[in-house]
Write a protein that holds these residues in place. Sequence first.
Motif, PDB file in Angstrom:
ATOM      1  N   LEU A  11     -19.870 -26.582  22.372  1.00 49.73           N
ATOM      2  CA  LEU A  11     -18.669 -25.962  22.917  1.00 49.73           C
ATOM      3  C   LEU A  11     -17.857 -26.980  23.696  1.00 49.73           C
ATOM      4  O   LEU A  11     -18.415 -27.849  24.376  1.00 49.73           O
ATOM      5  CB  LEU A  11     -19.051 -24.796  23.844  1.00 49.73           C
ATOM      6  N   SER A  12     -16.537 -26.861  23.595  1.00 48.97           N
ATOM      7  CA  SER A  12     -15.645 -27.799  24.289  1.00 48.97           C
ATOM      8  C   SER A  12     -14.437 -27.067  24.842  1.00 48.97           C
ATOM      9  O   SER A  12     -14.041 -26.010  24.348  1.00 48.97           O
ATOM     10  CB  SER A  12     -15.169 -28.906  23.334  1.00 48.97           C
ATOM     11  N   TYR A  13     -13.857 -27.668  25.886  1.00 48.09           N
ATOM     12  CA  TYR A  13     -12.532 -27.293  26.367  1.00 48.09           C
ATOM     13  C   TYR A  13     -11.628 -28.476  26.086  1.00 48.09           C
ATOM     14  O   TYR A  13     -11.669 -29.485  26.785  1.00 48.09           O
ATOM     15  CB  TYR A  13     -12.555 -26.967  27.861  1.00 48.09           C
ATOM     16  N   GLY A  14     -10.831 -28.375  25.032  1.00 44.38           N
ATOM     17  CA  GLY A  14     -10.025 -29.512  24.608  1.00 44.38           C
ATOM     18  C   GLY A  14     -10.926 -30.635  24.140  1.00 44.38           C
ATOM     19  O   GLY A  14     -11.826 -30.432  23.314  1.00 44.38           O
ATOM     20  N   ILE A  18     -18.666 -29.460  26.653  1.00 44.76           N
ATOM     21  CA  ILE A  18     -19.412 -28.794  27.712  1.00 44.76           C
ATOM     22  C   ILE A  18     -20.856 -28.553  27.301  1.00 44.76           C
ATOM     23  O   ILE A  18     -21.781 -28.743  28.089  1.00 44.76           O
ATOM     24  CB  ILE A  18     -18.756 -27.441  28.080  1.00 44.76           C
ATOM     25  N   VAL A  19     -21.052 -28.112  26.065  1.00 40.68           N
ATOM     26  CA  VAL A  19     -22.382 -27.784  25.548  1.00 40.68           C
ATOM     27  C   VAL A  19     -22.563 -28.498  24.223  1.00 40.68           C
ATOM     28  O   VAL A  19     -21.650 -28.525  23.391  1.00 40.68           O
ATOM     29  CB  VAL A  19     -22.538 -26.257  25.352  1.00 40.68           C
ATOM     30  N   GLN A  20     -23.739 -29.076  24.019  1.00 42.17           N
ATOM     31  CA  GLN A  20     -23.984 -29.815  22.784  1.00 42.17           C
ATOM     32  C   GLN A  20     -25.296 -29.383  22.139  1.00 42.17           C
ATOM     33  O   GLN A  20     -26.356 -29.447  22.744  1.00 42.17           O
ATOM     34  CB  GLN A  20     -24.028 -31.324  23.058  1.00 42.17           C
ATOM     35  N   GLU A  21     -25.190 -28.880  20.920  1.00 41.85           N
ATOM     36  CA  GLU A  21     -26.334 -28.544  20.065  1.00 41.85           C
ATOM     37  C   GLU A  21     -27.381 -27.696  20.800  1.00 41.85           C
ATOM     38  O   GLU A  21     -28.556 -28.014  20.850  1.00 41.85           O
ATOM     39  CB  GLU A  21     -26.965 -29.829  19.516  1.00 41.85           C
ATOM     40  N   LEU A  22     -26.902 -26.583  21.335  1.00 40.04           N
ATOM     41  CA  LEU A  22     -27.770 -25.683  22.099  1.00 40.04           C
ATOM     42  C   LEU A  22     -28.501 -24.724  21.178  1.00 40.04           C
ATOM     43  O   LEU A  22     -27.894 -24.027  20.370  1.00 40.04           O
ATOM     44  CB  LEU A  22     -26.940 -24.896  23.109  1.00 40.04           C
ATOM     45  N   ASN A  23     -29.824 -24.649  21.330  1.00 43.31           N
ATOM     46  CA  ASN A  23     -30.644 -23.670  20.632  1.00 43.31           C
ATOM     47  C   ASN A  23     -31.279 -22.765  21.683  1.00 43.31           C
ATOM     48  O   ASN A  23     -32.087 -23.219  22.501  1.00 43.31           O
ATOM     49  CB  ASN A  23     -31.731 -24.360  19.804  1.00 43.31           C
ATOM     50  N   LEU A  24     -30.896 -21.497  21.660  1.00 43.57           N
ATOM     51  CA  LEU A  24     -31.349 -20.568  22.689  1.00 43.57           C
ATOM     52  C   LEU A  24     -31.560 -19.190  22.079  1.00 43.57           C
ATOM     53  O   LEU A  24     -30.694 -18.674  21.384  1.00 43.57           O
ATOM     54  CB  LEU A  24     -30.300 -20.487  23.805  1.00 43.57           C
ATOM     55  N   SER A  25     -32.724 -18.602  22.346  1.00 47.70           N
ATOM     56  CA  SER A  25     -33.019 -17.237  21.897  1.00 47.70           C
ATOM     57  C   SER A  25     -33.143 -16.330  23.109  1.00 47.70           C
ATOM     58  O   SER A  25     -33.892 -16.649  24.037  1.00 47.70           O
ATOM     59  CB  SER A  25     -34.310 -17.192  21.075  1.00 47.70           C
ATOM     60  N   VAL A  26     -32.415 -15.223  23.101  1.00 51.07           N
ATOM     61  CA  VAL A  26     -32.431 -14.282  24.211  1.00 51.07           C
ATOM     62  C   VAL A  26     -33.524 -13.240  23.952  1.00 51.07           C
ATOM     63  O   VAL A  26     -33.466 -12.538  22.938  1.00 51.07           O
ATOM     64  CB  VAL A  26     -31.066 -13.586  24.356  1.00 51.07           C
ATOM     65  N   PRO A  27     -34.514 -13.125  24.830  1.00 49.43           N
ATOM     66  CA  PRO A  27     -35.590 -12.135  24.615  1.00 49.43           C
ATOM     67  C   PRO A  27     -35.036 -10.713  24.617  1.00 49.43           C
ATOM     68  O   PRO A  27     -34.289 -10.329  25.520  1.00 49.43           O
ATOM     69  CB  PRO A  27     -36.530 -12.365  25.809  1.00 49.43           C
ATOM     70  N   ASP A  28     -35.387  -9.942  23.621  1.00 47.66           N
ATOM     71  CA  ASP A  28     -34.942  -8.546  23.531  1.00 47.66           C
ATOM     72  C   ASP A  28     -35.588  -7.706  24.624  1.00 47.66           C
ATOM     73  O   ASP A  28     -36.770  -7.872  24.950  1.00 47.66           O
ATOM     74  CB  ASP A  28     -35.304  -7.957  22.161  1.00 47.66           C
ATOM     75  N   GLY A  29     -34.809  -6.779  25.183  1.00 44.37           N
ATOM     76  CA  GLY A  29     -35.341  -5.831  26.144  1.00 44.37           C
ATOM     77  C   GLY A  29     -35.705  -6.422  27.489  1.00 44.37           C
ATOM     78  O   GLY A  29     -36.436  -5.803  28.269  1.00 44.37           O
ATOM     79  N   ARG A  30     -35.189  -7.608  27.794  1.00 43.43           N
ATOM     80  CA  ARG A  30     -35.492  -8.260  29.067  1.00 43.43           C
ATOM     81  C   ARG A  30     -34.191  -8.671  29.766  1.00 43.43           C
ATOM     82  O   ARG A  30     -33.125  -8.692  29.166  1.00 43.43           O
ATOM     83  CB  ARG A  30     -36.381  -9.486  28.860  1.00 43.43           C
ATOM     84  N   ILE A  31     -34.328  -9.033  31.038  1.00 48.53           N
ATOM     85  CA  ILE A  31     -33.210  -9.610  31.776  1.00 48.53           C
ATOM     86  C   ILE A  31     -33.370 -11.121  31.745  1.00 48.53           C
ATOM     87  O   ILE A  31     -34.405 -11.656  32.172  1.00 48.53           O
ATOM     88  CB  ILE A  31     -33.175  -9.120  33.234  1.00 48.53           C
ATOM     89  N   THR A  32     -32.363 -11.797  31.217  1.00 50.38           N
ATOM     90  CA  THR A  32     -32.342 -13.254  31.181  1.00 50.38           C
ATOM     91  C   THR A  32     -31.275 -13.748  32.148  1.00 50.38           C
ATOM     92  O   THR A  32     -30.144 -13.274  32.120  1.00 50.38           O
ATOM     93  CB  THR A  32     -32.035 -13.777  29.773  1.00 50.38           C
TER      94      THR A  32
END
Length: 290
Positions: A11-14, A18-32
């Motif tokens: 992700l970039s702003y212009g 800001i973020v480069q090659e992010l791999n992230l899994s959000v656990p279902d049914g939990r607060i992250t």
Amino acid sequence: MSRLNTNQLSLSYGSRQIVQELNLSVPDGRITALVGANGSGKSTILKSMARILTPVQGGVYLDGKLIHRQPTKEVAKNLAILPQNPSSPEGLTVRELVSFGRYPHQKGFGNLSAEDNRMIDWALHATGMTTFSGRPVDHLSGGQRQRAWIAMALAQGTEVLLLDEPTTFLDMAHQMEVMTLLEKLNKEQKRTIIMVVHDLNHAARYAQHLVALKDGTVLYEGHPEVVMTSQMLREVFNIDADIIPDPRTGAPLCLPYGLAEEPSEETPVLSPTSGARSVEPQEQRVQALA
């Protein structure tokens, strides 16, 4: 499989990345909880998950499909976002605000259906806002106003809630009010909640999954008892702190003392990795607590 995840997300702003090659899994049914210093990419990642920001590379996946290629209304039936410091037109009542959450389910500009009104009533009840339904939103206290916006998100009928700093500018009592509500929604209704949080003790107490970010990279990820360490605080926030168990909940409690000193040349320093730190005892601890 996680309902919501990122794959090689950049992700970039212009021209500023800001973020480069992010791999992230959000656990279902939990607060992250996403934590990190200002500018670490927390809110940027949340905006991309909500389709507000388009990736430069990679993508966000909802139920295995690229979220940016799905119709807006379809996404809104599965995922709701509460941005920072939301505002409403002057004089708008709480019930009118909450009714906006039913927009993804409406066809054209028709009147609210019986199902729409049922969901609005339920959302008001779930957030304790029924008695305030006829009151203008701009006449509410900070905590009440935030609960009204959460009710609007609930009225969408989604299983996933994204919240960007939901307690910003609230006093201590109103912060507790909002965080307790989110905890209740997660425990009683199994809502998946992803929130950007500045207060580390709130993150450790209310979340079951912590993601610690620095410069758009995940340095640490897992259960709060594993992630919340003095080493993480030095690397991510550049502070010296002790971590003790909360005497009532047992959750890790951060006691900061000052800025971390620069390491001497003789002091070994762990180099950042492209992903979360992998430490076998920690991994075993996460698995045991999952």
